[in-house]
Write a protein that holds these residues in place. Structure first.
Motif, short mmCIF file in Angstrom:
data_model
loop_
_atom_site.label_atom_id
_atom_site.label_comp_id
_atom_site.label_asym_id
_atom_site.label_seq_id
_atom_site.Cartn_x
_atom_site.Cartn_y
_atom_site.Cartn_z
N LEU A 172 0.84 -1.19 0.00
CA LEU A 172 0.00 0.00 0.00
C LEU A 172 0.88 1.25 0.00
O LEU A 172 0.63 2.21 -0.73
CB LEU A 172 -0.91 -0.02 1.23
N ALA A 208 -5.02 16.07 -7.07
CA ALA A 208 -5.67 15.55 -5.86
C ALA A 208 -5.16 14.16 -5.52
O ALA A 208 -5.22 13.73 -4.36
CB ALA A 208 -7.19 15.53 -6.05
N LEU A 209 -4.63 13.43 -6.53
CA LEU A 209 -4.08 12.10 -6.25
C LEU A 209 -2.93 12.19 -5.23
O LEU A 209 -2.65 11.23 -4.50
CB LEU A 209 -3.57 11.45 -7.53
N TRP A 211 -2.95 13.77 -2.55
CA TRP A 211 -3.54 13.60 -1.20
C TRP A 211 -3.43 12.14 -0.80
O TRP A 211 -2.93 11.81 0.27
CB TRP A 211 -5.02 13.97 -1.20
N ALA A 212 -3.99 11.30 -1.68
CA ALA A 212 -4.00 9.87 -1.39
C ALA A 212 -2.57 9.36 -1.28
O ALA A 212 -2.24 8.58 -0.38
CB ALA A 212 -4.76 9.13 -2.48
N TRP A 248 -0.62 10.32 2.02
CA TRP A 248 -1.15 9.63 3.19
C TRP A 248 -0.76 8.15 3.17
O TRP A 248 -0.37 7.58 4.19
CB TRP A 248 -2.68 9.77 3.28
N LEU A 249 -0.84 7.55 1.98
CA LEU A 249 -0.47 6.13 1.86
C LEU A 249 1.02 5.94 2.18
O LEU A 249 1.39 4.98 2.86
CB LEU A 249 -0.76 5.63 0.45
N TRP A 266 1.27 6.02 5.81
CA TRP A 266 0.63 4.88 6.45
C TRP A 266 1.47 3.62 6.32
O TRP A 266 1.60 2.83 7.27
CB TRP A 266 -0.75 4.67 5.84
N TYR A 319 -0.93 12.54 7.82
CA TYR A 319 -2.08 13.32 8.27
C TYR A 319 -1.86 14.82 8.04
O TYR A 319 -2.77 15.54 7.66
CB TYR A 319 -2.34 13.08 9.75
N LEU A 321 -2.85 15.77 4.60
CA LEU A 321 -4.29 15.85 4.36
C LEU A 321 -4.84 17.19 4.88
O LEU A 321 -5.63 17.84 4.21
CB LEU A 321 -5.01 14.69 5.04
N TYR A 324 -8.91 2.28 0.18
CA TYR A 324 -8.31 2.52 -1.14
C TYR A 324 -8.79 1.53 -2.18
O TYR A 324 -8.76 1.83 -3.37
CB TYR A 324 -6.79 2.62 -1.01
N LEU A 378 -11.82 13.34 -9.33
CA LEU A 378 -11.34 14.38 -8.41
C LEU A 378 -12.00 14.27 -7.04
O LEU A 378 -11.34 14.18 -6.00
CB LEU A 378 -11.60 15.76 -9.04
N THR A 409 -11.31 10.94 -5.05
CA THR A 409 -9.96 10.85 -4.49
C THR A 409 -9.87 11.64 -3.19
O THR A 409 -9.42 11.14 -2.16
CB THR A 409 -8.93 11.42 -5.49
N VAL A 410 -10.36 12.89 -3.24
CA VAL A 410 -10.32 13.73 -2.04
C VAL A 410 -11.17 13.12 -0.94
O VAL A 410 -10.77 13.04 0.23
CB VAL A 410 -10.80 15.15 -2.40
N ALA A 443 -9.56 10.01 0.59
CA ALA A 443 -8.39 10.39 1.40
C ALA A 443 -8.87 10.88 2.76
O ALA A 443 -8.33 10.50 3.81
CB ALA A 443 -7.59 11.47 0.68
#
Lengths: 309, 187
Positions: free
Chosen positions: A69, A110-111, A113-114, A117-118, A121, A133, A136, B32, B59, B62-63, B66
């Motif tokens: 992940l 925006a990807l 963001w994910a 965080w990943l 994590w 965090y 985010l 995810y 968009l 995803t936000v 998250a």
């Protein structure tokens, strides 16, 4: 309407972005060493040297890590940067020019963001999760003004197509009558790359934050991806606000390079002049100052566009 | 042909990732997997020719995912959602509800008298969508916006630990807010 570039541009684009990011990182290393006196320019190759070092570094592992992940997260950073850069016209021709290019850029950004965080994590480590965090929270702060800034440029061109936004600036660059949106975009470019004044998610106070436990090639992908994101964000300011490839004498592609370099130089200056900002403080600035300002800016642009009809 | 392949690959990944949401034993993985499923749905919407809606789905989801990861980890009863845990609760009741809903929707798809297409779709679906939202559907959108905003305000009011009386004193007369950390605009 600008036509799209030939197919080989798909291969060239990531390479060009890497070169751009490498040069920017080199300039940053030179600036950092400039206080040391003569010979600072030799540091320009430092990022490449560091990349090679990371490639051969022994990776460090943490206990009970969700390694896959986390790896998806760090892999997403450069992928998001390249996908975002796909709609940026180099010269007057982008790799692809979808009808909703501005929204596409926003979605790819925006990807991050994910991704961050990943990355935080994955290693199963408290400091690195704190870093994730933090990003985010930072995203909540910078994203809203940034979306309004992007909307303003699209509003001025009456199109979400990046090619149309460039075409609309044949006479007057958008930066002249949308200075607030431009400034917000610059701040957001640094913030979405969690870099410079917005590097708190990878801050020293949390031992490197989201990047704390990553070593070897993984770390290289994460940190290089961050420079790629920054380069993509800076490059997108050119078609949105600085007239894209439009300019006298020089060919369009050269103008794009010159303007992108100027934006990157401004961002480097920002990094060396402004200390790291805590995201909760930036949150208040973003929502209480930047959101109303960008809304006013959008209103002015909307009135001008309506009056032009 | 190419379009068919894209459709089936996206659909298969969307359904498989949706199943994996309930098979994973980790909060983060489940979130995810759901995001992957929704991204595929966004791709399918783009395949329908609705570029704007498709990219906006990518968009927003995803936000949203998250942020959802944060909330799920924050509010989980097992230590902060950090330990392995089952994603299944109330399995029998959920199976009944899901089965019933599936039958209902499938019956609707099969039995509904679908209208035949009259005329052709416009050249610019984004413009058509905008004109529809800002025209005949303005009232719907305004009501929806108001409801969402009221929900946000209500949630914040319920969740906040420090209200204005904590910040500005019982008579709300304090010249400066009494905050543990000062904010960015110096309040």
């Amino acid at each position: 309407m600008a036509e799209t570039a030939p197919l080989w541009a798909v291969v060239v684009l990531p390479l060009a972005l890497v070169v751009l990011a490498g040069v920017a990182a080199g300039a940053d290393a030179v600036l950092s060493a400039a206080h040391g006196g003569a010979g600072a320019w030799r540091r320009a190759a430092d990022p490449w040297r560091e990349a090679v070092r990371l490639l051969v570094q022994q990776p460090r592992r943490t206990r009970a890590a969700d390694r896959w992940l986390g790896r998806i997260g760090i892999g997403l950073v450069p992928v998001a940067a390249v996908l975002a850069a796909a709609v940026v016209p180099w010269g007057l021709r982008p790799v692809t020019d979808p009808a909703v290019g501005v929204v596409w850029f926003n979605a790819m950004e925006a990807l991050a963001w994910a991704a961050v965080w990943l990355a935080g994590w994955g290693p199963n480590s408290a400091f690195s999760l704190v870093g994730g965090y933090r990003f985010l929270a930072q995203g909540l702060a910078y994203e809203l003004p940034h979306m309004l800034a992007l909307t303003t440029a699209a509003l001025g061109a009456e199109s979400l197509r990046v090619g149309a936004v460039v075409a609309a600036q044949r006479g007057l660059w958008f930066v002249v009558w949308m200075p607030v949106a431009f400034a917000v975009h610059l701040l957001s470019a640094a913030a979405l790359a969690f870099w410079g004044p917005f590097a708190h998610p990878l801050g020293r106070d949390v031992a490197g934050g989201a990047a704390a436990e990553w070593s070897g090639p993984d770390r290289l992908v994460l940190l290089a991806g961050r420079w790629l994101l920054l380069a993509a964000g800076a490059a997108f300011a050119v078609p949105l606000f600085l007239g894209g490839g439009h300019g006298p004498l020089l060919p369009a592609w050269l103008w794009t390079v010159v303007k992108t370099a100027a934006v990157l130089a401004a961002l480097l200056g920002l990094r060396h002049l402004v200390p790291t900002v805590r995201m909760d403080r930036y949150m208040e600035v973003a929502w209480l100052v930047l959101v109303p300002l960008t809304l006013l800016q959008a209103l002015v642009v909307a009135v001008v566009v309506l009056g032009r009809r | 042909m190419f379009g068919d392949v894209v459709f089936w690959v996206l659909s298969a990944v969307a359904v498989a990732a949706g199943v994996m949401v309930f098979r994973f034993d980790s909060m983060a993985r489940a979130t995810y997997a759901l995001l992957l499923s929704l991204l595929c749905v966004g791709g399918l919407v783009v395949r329908l020719g609705l570029d704007y809606l498709g990219v906006v789905i990518v968009l927003m989801m995803t936000v949203e995912m998250a942020l959802m990861a944060v909330f799920m980890v924050m509010y989980m009863m097992n230590p902060a959602g950090l330990m392995p845990m089952s994603m299944l609760h109330n399995t029998k009741g959920a199976a009944v509800v899901c089965g019933g809903l599936f039958v209902l929707l499938a019956a609707g798809i099969v039995l509904a008298p679908w209208p035949h297409r009259r005329g052709r779709p416009g050249d610019d679906a984004t413009r058509a969508l905008g004109e529809s939202l800002m025209g005949p559907h303005m009232l719907t959108m305004m009501t929806l916006g108001l409801a969402l905003f009221a929900t946000i305000v209500a949630t914040v009011v319920l969740a906040t630990r420090r209200g204005r009386y904590d910040r500005f004193g019982d008579a709300l007369r304090a010249p400066r807010a009494d905050d543990p950390a000062r904010g960015g605009v110096g309040r």
